[in-house]
Motif scaffolding. Structure first.
Motif, PDB file in Angstrom:
ATOM      1  N   ARG A 101      10.083  -7.645  61.246  1.00 41.30           N
ATOM      2  CA  ARG A 101      10.304  -8.971  60.671  1.00 41.30           C
ATOM      3  C   ARG A 101      10.673  -9.921  61.797  1.00 41.30           C
ATOM      4  O   ARG A 101      11.725  -9.786  62.417  1.00 41.30           O
ATOM      5  N   LEU A 124      20.439 -12.399  58.447  1.00 41.08           N
ATOM      6  CA  LEU A 124      19.568 -12.235  57.278  1.00 41.08           C
ATOM      7  C   LEU A 124      18.521 -11.141  57.478  1.00 41.08           C
ATOM      8  O   LEU A 124      17.575 -11.026  56.707  1.00 41.08           O
ATOM      9  N   GLY A 125      18.660 -10.350  58.538  1.00 46.76           N
ATOM     10  CA  GLY A 125      17.850  -9.140  58.647  1.00 46.76           C
ATOM     11  C   GLY A 125      16.539  -9.253  59.415  1.00 46.76           C
ATOM     12  O   GLY A 125      15.677  -8.389  59.280  1.00 46.76           O
ATOM     13  N   LYS A 185       5.619 -21.875  47.151  1.00 48.76           N
ATOM     14  CA  LYS A 185       7.061 -21.620  47.162  1.00 48.76           C
ATOM     15  C   LYS A 185       7.322 -20.193  47.650  1.00 48.76           C
ATOM     16  O   LYS A 185       6.528 -19.294  47.385  1.00 48.76           O
ATOM     17  N   PRO A 186       8.439 -19.970  48.352  1.00 51.74           N
ATOM     18  CA  PRO A 186       8.694 -18.623  48.885  1.00 51.74           C
ATOM     19  C   PRO A 186       8.993 -17.600  47.802  1.00 51.74           C
ATOM     20  O   PRO A 186       8.819 -16.401  48.018  1.00 51.74           O
ATOM     21  N   LYS A 187       9.402 -18.057  46.626  1.00 46.57           N
ATOM     22  CA  LYS A 187       9.853 -17.119  45.607  1.00 46.57           C
ATOM     23  C   LYS A 187       8.787 -16.144  45.125  1.00 46.57           C
ATOM     24  O   LYS A 187       9.037 -14.939  45.078  1.00 46.57           O
ATOM     25  N   GLY A 236      16.850 -20.659  56.980  1.00 48.37           N
ATOM     26  CA  GLY A 236      17.790 -19.775  56.273  1.00 48.37           C
ATOM     27  C   GLY A 236      17.297 -19.447  54.881  1.00 48.37           C
ATOM     28  O   GLY A 236      17.292 -18.280  54.461  1.00 48.37           O
ATOM     29  N   ILE A 237      16.850 -20.462  54.149  1.00 49.68           N
ATOM     30  CA  ILE A 237      16.362 -20.239  52.785  1.00 49.68           C
ATOM     31  C   ILE A 237      15.132 -19.320  52.806  1.00 49.68           C
ATOM     32  O   ILE A 237      15.041 -18.359  52.037  1.00 49.68           O
ATOM     33  N   TYR A 240      15.977 -15.694  53.838  1.00 49.55           N
ATOM     34  CA  TYR A 240      16.688 -15.038  52.735  1.00 49.55           C
ATOM     35  C   TYR A 240      15.703 -14.616  51.642  1.00 49.55           C
ATOM     36  O   TYR A 240      15.719 -13.476  51.186  1.00 49.55           O
ATOM     37  N   CYS A 241      14.822 -15.532  51.264  1.00 47.65           N
ATOM     38  CA  CYS A 241      13.854 -15.236  50.181  1.00 47.65           C
ATOM     39  C   CYS A 241      12.897 -14.124  50.598  1.00 47.65           C
ATOM     40  O   CYS A 241      12.610 -13.216  49.814  1.00 47.65           O
ATOM     41  N   GLN A 244      14.494 -10.587  50.536  1.00 51.14           N
ATOM     42  CA  GLN A 244      15.067 -10.087  49.287  1.00 51.14           C
ATOM     43  C   GLN A 244      14.102  -9.136  48.612  1.00 51.14           C
ATOM     44  O   GLN A 244      12.900  -9.337  48.664  1.00 51.14           O
ATOM     45  N   ASP A 245      14.644  -8.126  47.933  1.00 51.54           N
ATOM     46  CA  ASP A 245      13.793  -7.335  47.040  1.00 51.54           C
ATOM     47  C   ASP A 245      13.478  -8.203  45.830  1.00 51.54           C
ATOM     48  O   ASP A 245      14.352  -8.838  45.269  1.00 51.54           O
ATOM     49  N   GLN A 246      12.200  -8.225  45.477  1.00 51.71           N
ATOM     50  CA  GLN A 246      11.782  -9.092  44.349  1.00 51.71           C
ATOM     51  C   GLN A 246      12.187  -8.451  43.020  1.00 51.71           C
ATOM     52  O   GLN A 246      12.345  -7.267  42.921  1.00 51.71           O
TER      53      GLN A 246
ATOM     54  N   LYS B 187      21.178 -13.919  43.743  1.00 50.70           N
ATOM     55  CA  LYS B 187      19.902 -13.698  43.086  1.00 50.70           C
ATOM     56  C   LYS B 187      20.021 -13.306  41.604  1.00 50.70           C
ATOM     57  O   LYS B 187      19.337 -13.895  40.768  1.00 50.70           O
ATOM     58  N   PRO B 221      24.627 -11.274  51.458  1.00 49.68           N
ATOM     59  CA  PRO B 221      24.759 -10.055  52.257  1.00 49.68           C
ATOM     60  C   PRO B 221      24.284 -10.317  53.692  1.00 49.68           C
ATOM     61  O   PRO B 221      23.289 -11.002  53.899  1.00 49.68           O
ATOM     62  N   GLN B 223      23.604  -8.753  57.836  1.00 51.79           N
ATOM     63  CA  GLN B 223      23.245  -7.566  58.602  1.00 51.79           C
ATOM     64  C   GLN B 223      23.575  -7.746  60.086  1.00 51.79           C
ATOM     65  O   GLN B 223      24.059  -8.782  60.507  1.00 51.79           O
ATOM     66  N   ASN B 224      23.289  -6.678  60.854  1.00 50.74           N
ATOM     67  CA  ASN B 224      23.434  -6.713  62.315  1.00 50.74           C
ATOM     68  C   ASN B 224      24.836  -7.091  62.786  1.00 50.74           C
ATOM     69  O   ASN B 224      25.014  -7.635  63.881  1.00 50.74           O
ATOM     70  N   VAL B 233      23.889 -23.636  56.264  1.00 52.59           N
ATOM     71  CA  VAL B 233      22.835 -22.671  55.942  1.00 52.59           C
ATOM     72  C   VAL B 233      23.184 -21.908  54.658  1.00 52.59           C
ATOM     73  O   VAL B 233      22.368 -21.784  53.749  1.00 52.59           O
ATOM     74  N   GLY B 236      22.711 -24.078  51.726  1.00 50.38           N
ATOM     75  CA  GLY B 236      21.287 -24.266  51.426  1.00 50.38           C
ATOM     76  C   GLY B 236      20.720 -23.084  50.657  1.00 50.38           C
ATOM     77  O   GLY B 236      20.027 -23.257  49.647  1.00 50.38           O
ATOM     78  N   ILE B 237      21.026 -21.880  51.106  1.00 52.34           N
ATOM     79  CA  ILE B 237      20.521 -20.679  50.432  1.00 52.34           C
ATOM     80  C   ILE B 237      21.056 -20.607  48.997  1.00 52.34           C
ATOM     81  O   ILE B 237      20.307 -20.365  48.052  1.00 52.34           O
ATOM     82  N   TYR B 240      19.600 -23.365  46.721  1.00 53.05           N
ATOM     83  CA  TYR B 240      18.202 -23.039  46.412  1.00 53.05           C
ATOM     84  C   TYR B 240      18.136 -21.956  45.344  1.00 53.05           C
ATOM     85  O   TYR B 240      17.405 -22.085  44.358  1.00 53.05           O
TER      86      TYR B 240
END
Lengths: 246, 246
Positions: A101, A124-125, A185-187, A236-237, A240-241, A244-246, B187, B221, B223-224, B233, B236-237, B240
């Motif tokens: 990622r 955020l991974g 949209k990212p969702k 960031g948004i 994050y999206c 995420q697991d959907q 979420k 959540p 990480q790292n 940020v 914003g998340i 959203y």
């Protein structure tokens, strides 16, 4: 422990050059200020020298330590009210083989935005950041300050983004561009095992040449007539999206 | 059109006082710099005076306009390279009766963060911002710059947050606090018709007294080993996520 009393000491003059990008690149080293960053870089085996106002502060580090005065700290620091300890840190080595990622940055210019994105990407991974060669230097002191200590927690590489996107596509990465119009949209985006997200310059966004190479363009719907979000917030948004697991 | 040539002109002296919060509060007015903000405040009927280097720039505004020189612009401006036009703007009147989605700010201190949050809150569909009385002033010039023109697009009130949360709960609002530990992810939160989200001070987060009053605490959540996100940020998340259809 060594003591240095003159701002004209050759080591101090040489070290102060690290405030300039050219010398950072040449010496593959940069400066960090304050206990938190000095300790963190030491813990990671990256601290090569340390300068402090108090002898006690030097004892815990196994690298060369120098007892100095306030004039020397002021010469090495970029802030008006410097912290009492400054370290010289080796740039971490980065290999980009096993990342899944990746955050791609296209000509980011604001140090605060880059620092915030480094902090967010690590939190955020994301596995790595690849920035275009003309993105602001991540070892700039304002960037380091904005990362709030997250600088060492994610590899950062500077590359030709066009070439890098080509390579990532060959490896099966999904590439997401970003834009203010005409995107999705990212969702509803399905979660990808390997993907890269491109964020663009503060004023111009992702360059059209880069957005032509991507698989999909993402956008965040906006209301109240606001035309854009701060790139750090948008990033960031989206991160994050996408993670995420959907 | 009037011309003013001296930085010691009483109107200039009086207007320059608006760089200080005390005088902004007293006069219920603040300064904006640059064409974009001057035009936007005029469009909204809030521009009360305008100062410009060129007579042409004054013609489009029906409020009193003053042709001035660079020394006067420099006196009124807070930046090193001032824009050629500066306006005096009346603070917009705000009523908090019909808001449904409210951002609550608990002791935010950084002007850049407040500006970014104002921009994001407007863009992401919030109806209003209510800040604790000790939050940085939203008419501070650094805040205005960070909003990137979104300042007029969302009402901002300064209140006692504890009392305000009590009132909102009586009206049936769900109140979300935020924290780094022990909260739930944004979420799976069901969408609420009327809610308020509390964000806290950069170093200390939401104060324990406030988080004790909320219905649920949200956390993102991380990480790292990163311990926190920038409040702009994180805000914003969360905004959203809370405003998305599930």
């Amino acid at each position: 422990m060594n003591q240095i009393t003159s701002v004209n000491n050759p080591l101090i003059i040489e070290t102060a050059k690290l405030k300039i990008k050219k010398y950072r690149d040449r010496q593959k080293a940069f400066l960090v200020e304050g206990y938190h960053l000095v300790e963190e870089s030491f813990r990671l085996g990256l601290l090569t020298k340390v300068f402090a106002l108090k002898a006690d502060d030097l004892e815990m580090f196994s690298c060369p330590g120098y007892l100095v005065n306030e004039a020397i700290i002021a010469k090495l620091s970029t802030t008006k009210s410097p912290q009492p300890i400054i370290g010289v840190v080796a740039m971490p080595k980065t290999e980009n083989t096993r990342f899944k990622r990746i955050l791609l940055l296209d000509r980011l210019q604001d140090p605060g935005n880059l620092g915030t994105l480094i902090r967010s990407a690590a939190a955020l991974g994301m596995d790595a950041i690849i920035a275009s060669s003309d993105t602001v230097d991540c070892y700039n002191e304002k960037v380091i300050r904005s990362t709030q200590g997250a600088l060492f927690r994610i590899p950062i590489l500077y590359r030709d983004l066009t070439k890098e996107i080509g390579k990532l596509k060959e490896k099966g990465f999904t590439i997401y561009g970003t834009g203010l119009k005409g995107g999705i949209k990212p969702k509803p985006v399905e979660k990808q095992d390997r993907y890269a997200l491109v964020l663009g310059n503060e004023a111009q966004g992702v360059s059209p040449e880069i957005n032509r190479l991507v698989d999909r363009i993402l956008m965040i719907p906006m209301q109240n007539g606001v035309e854009s979000l701060n790139v750090g917030v948008a990033g960031g948004i989206l991160m994050y999206c996408l993670n995420q697991d959907q």
